[in-house]
Design a protein around this motif. Sequence first.
Motif, PDB file in Angstrom:
ATOM      1  N   ARG A  63      33.162  43.738  22.738  1.00  0.00           N
ATOM      2  CA  ARG A  63      33.562  42.333  22.730  1.00  0.00           C
ATOM      3  C   ARG A  63      32.957  41.568  21.539  1.00  0.00           C
ATOM      4  O   ARG A  63      33.098  40.360  21.449  1.00  0.00           O
ATOM      5  CB  ARG A  63      33.162  41.674  24.060  1.00  0.00           C
ATOM      6  CG  ARG A  63      33.874  42.292  25.252  1.00  0.00           C
ATOM      7  CD  ARG A  63      33.373  41.761  26.581  1.00  0.00           C
ATOM      8  NE  ARG A  63      33.998  42.476  27.688  1.00  0.00           N
ATOM      9  CZ  ARG A  63      35.171  42.166  28.229  1.00  0.00           C
ATOM     10  NH1 ARG A  63      35.834  41.112  27.766  1.00  0.00           N
ATOM     11  NH2 ARG A  63      35.673  42.872  29.220  1.00  0.00           N
TER      12      ARG A  63
ATOM     13  N   GLY B 285      33.223  36.449  33.816  1.00  0.00           N
ATOM     14  CA  GLY B 285      34.471  36.875  34.439  1.00  0.00           C
ATOM     15  C   GLY B 285      35.026  38.168  33.895  1.00  0.00           C
ATOM     16  O   GLY B 285      36.092  38.614  34.337  1.00  0.00           O
ATOM     17  N   PHE B 286      34.315  38.814  32.954  1.00  0.00           N
ATOM     18  CA  PHE B 286      34.836  40.057  32.389  1.00  0.00           C
ATOM     19  C   PHE B 286      35.005  41.132  33.463  1.00  0.00           C
ATOM     20  O   PHE B 286      35.850  42.018  33.335  1.00  0.00           O
ATOM     21  CB  PHE B 286      33.899  40.587  31.283  1.00  0.00           C
ATOM     22  CG  PHE B 286      32.714  41.352  31.776  1.00  0.00           C
ATOM     23  CD1 PHE B 286      32.730  42.740  31.792  1.00  0.00           C
ATOM     24  CD2 PHE B 286      31.579  40.695  32.247  1.00  0.00           C
ATOM     25  CE1 PHE B 286      31.640  43.462  32.254  1.00  0.00           C
ATOM     26  CE2 PHE B 286      30.489  41.409  32.703  1.00  0.00           C
ATOM     27  CZ  PHE B 286      30.508  42.796  32.711  1.00  0.00           C
ATOM     28  N   ASP B 287      34.195  41.065  34.529  1.00  0.00           N
ATOM     29  CA  ASP B 287      34.277  42.042  35.611  1.00  0.00           C
ATOM     30  C   ASP B 287      34.872  41.440  36.879  1.00  0.00           C
ATOM     31  O   ASP B 287      34.695  41.975  37.973  1.00  0.00           O
ATOM     32  CB  ASP B 287      32.895  42.619  35.912  1.00  0.00           C
ATOM     33  CG  ASP B 287      31.849  41.545  36.210  1.00  0.00           C
ATOM     34  OD1 ASP B 287      32.195  40.336  36.166  1.00  0.00           O
ATOM     35  OD2 ASP B 287      30.682  41.902  36.474  1.00  0.00           O
ATOM     36  N   ALA B 288      35.570  40.329  36.744  1.00  0.00           N
ATOM     37  CA  ALA B 288      36.145  39.629  37.899  1.00  0.00           C
ATOM     38  C   ALA B 288      37.664  39.652  37.883  1.00  0.00           C
ATOM     39  O   ALA B 288      38.306  38.878  38.588  1.00  0.00           O
ATOM     40  CB  ALA B 288      35.636  38.184  37.947  1.00  0.00           C
ATOM     41  N   GLN B 289      38.253  40.542  37.088  1.00  0.00           N
ATOM     42  CA  GLN B 289      39.710  40.690  37.060  1.00  0.00           C
ATOM     43  C   GLN B 289      40.080  41.894  37.919  1.00  0.00           C
ATOM     44  O   GLN B 289      40.255  42.999  37.428  1.00  0.00           O
ATOM     45  CB  GLN B 289      40.193  40.882  35.615  1.00  0.00           C
ATOM     46  CG  GLN B 289      39.676  39.833  34.638  1.00  0.00           C
ATOM     47  CD  GLN B 289      40.086  38.428  35.038  1.00  0.00           C
ATOM     48  OE1 GLN B 289      41.247  38.199  35.393  1.00  0.00           O
ATOM     49  NE2 GLN B 289      39.154  37.488  34.989  1.00  0.00           N
ATOM     50  N   TRP B 290      40.148  41.673  39.207  1.00  0.00           N
ATOM     51  CA  TRP B 290      40.298  42.767  40.157  1.00  0.00           C
ATOM     52  C   TRP B 290      41.761  43.049  40.462  1.00  0.00           C
ATOM     53  O   TRP B 290      42.584  42.130  40.556  1.00  0.00           O
ATOM     54  CB  TRP B 290      39.573  42.443  41.462  1.00  0.00           C
ATOM     55  CG  TRP B 290      38.084  42.280  41.315  1.00  0.00           C
ATOM     56  CD1 TRP B 290      37.351  42.445  40.173  1.00  0.00           C
ATOM     57  CD2 TRP B 290      37.168  41.907  42.338  1.00  0.00           C
ATOM     58  NE1 TRP B 290      36.030  42.216  40.428  1.00  0.00           N
ATOM     59  CE2 TRP B 290      35.882  41.874  41.746  1.00  0.00           C
ATOM     60  CE3 TRP B 290      37.299  41.591  43.687  1.00  0.00           C
ATOM     61  CZ2 TRP B 290      34.738  41.547  42.473  1.00  0.00           C
ATOM     62  CZ3 TRP B 290      36.165  41.268  44.420  1.00  0.00           C
ATOM     63  CH2 TRP B 290      34.903  41.251  43.814  1.00  0.00           C
ATOM     64  N   ILE B 291      42.060  44.325  40.649  1.00  0.00           N
ATOM     65  CA  ILE B 291      43.397  44.693  41.078  1.00  0.00           C
ATOM     66  C   ILE B 291      43.550  44.393  42.560  1.00  0.00           C
ATOM     67  O   ILE B 291      42.558  44.305  43.299  1.00  0.00           O
ATOM     68  CB  ILE B 291      43.682  46.192  40.797  1.00  0.00           C
ATOM     69  CG1 ILE B 291      42.731  47.071  41.621  1.00  0.00           C
ATOM     70  CG2 ILE B 291      43.591  46.501  39.314  1.00  0.00           C
ATOM     71  CD1 ILE B 291      43.058  48.552  41.527  1.00  0.00           C
ATOM     72  N   GLU B 292      44.777  44.239  42.982  1.00  0.00           N
ATOM     73  CA  GLU B 292      45.044  43.922  44.385  1.00  0.00           C
ATOM     74  C   GLU B 292      44.523  45.045  45.282  1.00  0.00           C
ATOM     75  O   GLU B 292      44.737  46.231  45.014  1.00  0.00           O
ATOM     76  CB  GLU B 292      46.541  43.734  44.619  1.00  0.00           C
ATOM     77  CG  GLU B 292      46.894  43.287  46.027  1.00  0.00           C
ATOM     78  CD  GLU B 292      48.365  43.018  46.199  1.00  0.00           C
ATOM     79  OE1 GLU B 292      48.780  42.713  47.332  1.00  0.00           O
ATOM     80  OE2 GLU B 292      49.106  43.101  45.198  1.00  0.00           O
TER      81      GLU B 292
ATOM     82  N   TYR C 117      41.353  45.755  45.822  1.00  0.00           N
ATOM     83  CA  TYR C 117      39.981  46.146  45.503  1.00  0.00           C
ATOM     84  C   TYR C 117      39.012  45.311  46.330  1.00  0.00           C
ATOM     85  O   TYR C 117      39.132  44.085  46.386  1.00  0.00           O
ATOM     86  CB  TYR C 117      39.726  45.943  44.012  1.00  0.00           C
ATOM     87  CG  TYR C 117      38.316  46.207  43.564  1.00  0.00           C
ATOM     88  CD1 TYR C 117      37.677  47.411  43.837  1.00  0.00           C
ATOM     89  CD2 TYR C 117      37.613  45.240  42.854  1.00  0.00           C
ATOM     90  CE1 TYR C 117      36.388  47.648  43.407  1.00  0.00           C
ATOM     91  CE2 TYR C 117      36.329  45.472  42.411  1.00  0.00           C
ATOM     92  CZ  TYR C 117      35.716  46.681  42.697  1.00  0.00           C
ATOM     93  OH  TYR C 117      34.426  46.909  42.268  1.00  0.00           O
TER      94      TYR C 117
ATOM     95  N   GLY D 233      38.589  37.047  46.746  1.00  0.00           N
ATOM     96  CA  GLY D 233      38.284  37.608  45.444  1.00  0.00           C
ATOM     97  C   GLY D 233      37.143  36.844  44.800  1.00  0.00           C
ATOM     98  O   GLY D 233      36.638  35.861  45.359  1.00  0.00           O
TER      99      GLY D 233
ATOM    100  N   HIS E 170      29.134  36.594  40.964  1.00  0.00           N
ATOM    101  CA  HIS E 170      30.385  36.009  41.449  1.00  0.00           C
ATOM    102  C   HIS E 170      30.205  35.644  42.914  1.00  0.00           C
ATOM    103  O   HIS E 170      29.336  36.182  43.608  1.00  0.00           O
ATOM    104  CB  HIS E 170      31.578  36.961  41.271  1.00  0.00           C
ATOM    105  CG  HIS E 170      31.407  38.285  41.943  1.00  0.00           C
ATOM    106  ND1 HIS E 170      30.877  39.396  41.308  1.00  0.00           N
ATOM    107  CD2 HIS E 170      31.697  38.690  43.204  1.00  0.00           C
ATOM    108  CE1 HIS E 170      30.856  40.423  42.135  1.00  0.00           C
ATOM    109  NE2 HIS E 170      31.354  40.020  43.305  1.00  0.00           N
TER     110      HIS E 170
END
Length: 233
Positions: free
Chosen positions: A77, A97-104, A106, A123, A140
């Motif tokens: 980054r 938030g780099f690790d807060a983009q979760w797939i449905e 999860y 989430g 988070h």
Amino acid sequence: MLSQKCVVAAGPKPYLSHMRWILTLFTFCLPVPVLAHPHVFIDTGLEFIVDDAGNLTHVRVTWAYDELYSLFELEDRKLDQDGDGILSESEQAFLAGFDAQWIEGYNGDLVVRADGQIIPLSGPMEPTATTDNGRIVSTHLRAVEGEPVAAAALSAKAFDETYYTAYEVTRPVTVSSNLTCQIERTDPDIDGQLAQMRAFLLTLDANYDLGENDIPLVGESFATEIRVSCPST
């Protein structure tokens, strides 16, 4: 304003030697596809937020990533370009938030139960990220969804069942509440679980087909259990 009534200090030194021994077992006992399986170590902290009625409302999660993963993430980054291990405010905002983009679907590698039943959690909200001695530390917040959940008998485990990521509860575990709550932790029987895993792996041969057989889901077996008990009103 909620006051912190209960704090559990960080647990014992991370079981890194045990975990790396596990990776060695997989490396020598399983076919080539498993050798490419990535691995991340995360020191974890938990904050349980309980209202005046004794209900759990939120769980705040802290993840402190291992040095190598943090280095790769920061380099990818283009952050911390001066290499001092400290992020500016703008860099922290960029990383948050780099690790807060979760797939449905999860579950955030966190399972919280009340009286044995899994509590549905939202989430990730209010993500933050910074660095500490070169390690990325993120947080988070997750809200309890559905009906109110009494915090009289809570149980929480942070784990990835596939062991893609290894979590250890070495950061503080707290309860934020005006009530006086109790926290207990039970650490896993690492040696016993390793013995069972080794016995299983030794039963495999070179023809073991990963396409038709699943690697055993061992993550929960190596997870620390946190138990929280708060009085109801």
